[in-house]
Motif scaffolding. Structure first.
Motif, mmCIF file in Angstrom:
data_model
loop_
_atom_site.group_PDB
_atom_site.id
_atom_site.type_symbol
_atom_site.label_atom_id
_atom_site.label_comp_id
_atom_site.label_asym_id
_atom_site.label_seq_id
_atom_site.Cartn_x
_atom_site.Cartn_y
_atom_site.Cartn_z
ATOM 1 N N GLN A 31 -16.489 -3.601 -0.529
ATOM 2 C CA GLN A 31 -15.090 -3.604 -0.886
ATOM 3 C C GLN A 31 -14.756 -4.773 -1.746
ATOM 4 N N ASP B 25 -9.498 -1.489 1.033
ATOM 5 C CA ASP B 25 -10.105 -0.064 1.545
ATOM 6 C C ASP B 25 -9.438 1.123 0.810
ATOM 7 N N LYS B 26 -8.675 0.993 -0.375
ATOM 8 C CA LYS B 26 -8.029 2.066 -1.023
ATOM 9 C C LYS B 26 -8.879 2.662 -2.167
ATOM 10 N N ASN B 27 -8.978 3.866 -2.400
ATOM 11 C CA ASN B 27 -9.609 4.372 -3.388
ATOM 12 C C ASN B 27 -8.882 4.423 -5.109
ATOM 13 N N GLU C 2 0.785 -1.079 -0.020
ATOM 14 C CA GLU C 2 -0.035 -0.001 0.078
ATOM 15 C C GLU C 2 0.913 1.241 0.013
ATOM 16 N N PHE D 189 -13.986 -8.573 6.173
ATOM 17 C CA PHE D 189 -13.722 -7.611 5.141
ATOM 18 C C PHE D 189 -15.215 -7.300 4.550
ATOM 19 N N ASP D 190 -15.461 -6.076 4.243
ATOM 20 C CA ASP D 190 -16.902 -5.459 3.893
ATOM 21 C C ASP D 190 -17.171 -6.095 2.387
#
Length: 305
Positions: free
Chosen positions: A269, A238-240, A208, A265-266
């Protein structure tokens, strides 16, 4: 991309001092020339396209003839791709129509070109008054086409193997800025990859830290195997990003996603990951896989155009 075209224009203009710039400012139907297509013509060379075929050949001849005359004011040519049209026939039969603006460009235009190149995401206006950047119009033009000098689209390929090499070669021809990352030292396919702008050997446990976020960033995960893919995706979910995709079989992807969901984890996502990656063209070879991925990136890049 807009910037790449104007970089080439600047180089040619410095050598030739004068050129004719043609810009497609409107199109309808199945016209081969789309809004924003550009072509420049000098006494010695051409660059770009306004759609090709006999229509482009005629417009190039017109541009060449203009270079034999004194400076001219901007004007437009309407072209209808239908031989039954009463006027403005292009000579093509693909139906549709397009409008091409002609501009007389000399070295006085160099500051405007520099502004286009340097000011990312600026607005370029093409009118009968000329070409301007971020200009608030004080007069109503007879015609107007605006385009954004869009941010450079950056692709981060995580995995320097054979598919990464093939994908880099395909994408290098498609106006993407390419960055390659792997965790393996002295990887022969990575060393042979001359298609990317940057290459890095990194620790996937901190992947990341090596990728920027943003709507101009595409992430393609094709690491050595399940374990490394799992490490990478957990740090990037979770990054854009504009796009994130992962190479792998449907069975592998299903297992990986189930484990992510079980670990909290969602679901939303997870759902944003394109996996298995690429357009479904029943691809089998490395090159076919690369083409299917490239097609998906183009689809995402152009979906709002």
């Amino acid at each position: 991309m807009v910037v790449d075209f104007y970089k080439k224009l600047l180089t040619i203009l410095k050598d030739e001092t004068r050129l004719v710039l043609m810009v497609v400012i409107a199109n309808e139907g199945s016209s081969p020339g789309r809004k924003g297509f550009k072509m420049l013509v000098t006494k010695n060379q051409m660059f770009g396209t306004i759609g090709g075929g006999i229509m482009e050949h005629k417009m190039v001849e017109l541009a060449e003839s203009l270079l034999d005359k004194p400076n001219f004011e901007p004007f437009i040519k309407h072209q209808i791709h239908d031989k039954s049209a009463p006027k403005d026939q292009s000579g093509m039969i693909c139906s549709g129509q397009q409008t091409i603006a002609f501009y007389d460009i000399n070295t006085d235009f160099i500051p405007t070109v520099a502004q286009i190149i340097l000011e990312e995401n600026s607005c370029i206006s093409y009118t009968n008054f000329g070409i301007s950047v971020n200009d608030e119009a004080t007069q109503t033009p007879e015609w107007l086409f605006k385009e954004k000098n869009s941010l450079t689209q950056k692709v981060y390929i995580i995995g320097g193997g054979h598919v990464g090499l093939a994908l880099s070669e395909v994408l290098s021809k498609l106006d993407f800025e390419l960055h390659l990352l792997d965790h393996r030292e002295n990887l022969n396919t990575m060393e042979a990859n001359d298609f990317v702008q940057t290459k890095q050997v990194v620790d996937f446990e901190t992947i990341e830290n090596h990728l920027p976020e943003g709507e101009d960033v595409y992430v393609v995960i094709m690491s050595f195997g399940y374990r490394t893919d799992d490490i990478i995706i957990r740090r990037l979910l979770d990054k854009n990003f504009k796009y994130i995709g992962m190479l792998g079989s449907a069975t592998k992807i299903e297992t990986l996603f189930k484990n992510l969901e079980a670990d909290g984890f969602d679901k939303d996502q997870i759902a944003k990951v394109h996996a298995p990656i690429g357009i479904d063209i029943k691809s089998e070879t490395t090159q076919e896989i690369a083409i299917s991925i490239a097609a998906q990136l183009i689809q995402i890049r152009n979906q709002n155009r």
